[in-house]
Scaffold this active site. Sequence first.
Site, mmCIF file in Angstrom:
data_model
loop_
_atom_site.group_PDB
_atom_site.id
_atom_site.type_symbol
_atom_site.label_atom_id
_atom_site.label_comp_id
_atom_site.label_asym_id
_atom_site.label_seq_id
_atom_site.Cartn_x
_atom_site.Cartn_y
_atom_site.Cartn_z
ATOM 1 N N LYS A 62 2.360 -7.428 -6.089
ATOM 2 C CA LYS A 62 1.934 -7.345 -7.487
ATOM 3 C C LYS A 62 1.111 -8.579 -7.842
ATOM 4 O O LYS A 62 1.523 -9.711 -7.589
ATOM 5 C CB LYS A 62 3.165 -7.247 -8.392
ATOM 6 C CG LYS A 62 2.872 -6.988 -9.854
ATOM 7 C CD LYS A 62 4.173 -6.838 -10.632
ATOM 8 C CE LYS A 62 3.913 -6.583 -12.104
ATOM 9 N NZ LYS A 62 5.183 -6.482 -12.862
ATOM 10 N N HIS B 48 -0.073 -9.243 -11.036
ATOM 11 C CA HIS B 48 -0.046 -9.547 -12.458
ATOM 12 C C HIS B 48 1.409 -9.708 -12.901
ATOM 13 O O HIS B 48 2.329 -9.475 -12.105
ATOM 14 C CB HIS B 48 -0.721 -8.429 -13.269
ATOM 15 C CG HIS B 48 -0.074 -7.095 -13.104
ATOM 16 N ND1 HIS B 48 -0.314 -6.282 -12.020
ATOM 17 C CD2 HIS B 48 0.831 -6.435 -13.868
ATOM 18 C CE1 HIS B 48 0.394 -5.172 -12.131
ATOM 19 N NE2 HIS B 48 1.111 -5.237 -13.243
#
Length: 241
Positions: free
Chosen positions: A116, A118
């Site tokens: 991921k 963000h």
Amino acid sequence: MSTTDLPPWKSSLISLAVSSGILTFGSYTLKSHRVSPYFVNCGLFSRAKLIRAISEAYAQSLNSYAQEHSGWDFDVLFGPAYKGIPLCATTVEKLAGLDESKWGDVGYSFNRKEVKDHGEGGLMVGESLKGKRVCIIDDVMTAGTAIREAISIIESQGGKLVGIIVAVDRQEKMPSQSEKDGKGDDGSPRGSTIGEVRRETGVPVMAVLTLDDLIVGMRQLRREDEVKQMEAYREQYKPSD
């Protein structure tokens, strides 16, 4: 084996697996091209009473091993994505229910399939593995590839592997290259996948249920035809370790 060899929770789990269609019998061609008379679909532990049953069984197995082996312990239960995710979360809760003082602060962690970029970001979700003793929980172990990938993740995160637990140990020798090529077993003696991983890692590799357990459980249910088929399969593919 006598029917007294299984603790009640194992007998109950096997009976539930049969009645829920998780443990089925017939003719199943495995990835190794072996034709198995039984199949365990752990992905079907997907209803409340079923995930409760399997997570309680994992917890019982881990707690029993810790009681029998003084000094063995772990800080984090790591479940490889995807099937390991619900297993690690539900099992730590059941462990705390068995012994809050011993297991109440054990954490769980799992990896993302894609990092991921963000929010909190990163590869991992849950407890940090850095400097922690880590036990892997997963459903099955076939060639050991997924377990080795999990070990690599743990090492990259600074954790120390101390144990592995799976739902089922089929207790059969590793497939030969001949079998992988679809040409049948070459007849050579070989150890089991679990035995090989145990030798490679030097840590305990546990199983909630083994093929021996399934045979005893089915005998308790008076399913003698299935028992005979499993016994013949066990004899054909028994490992050398």
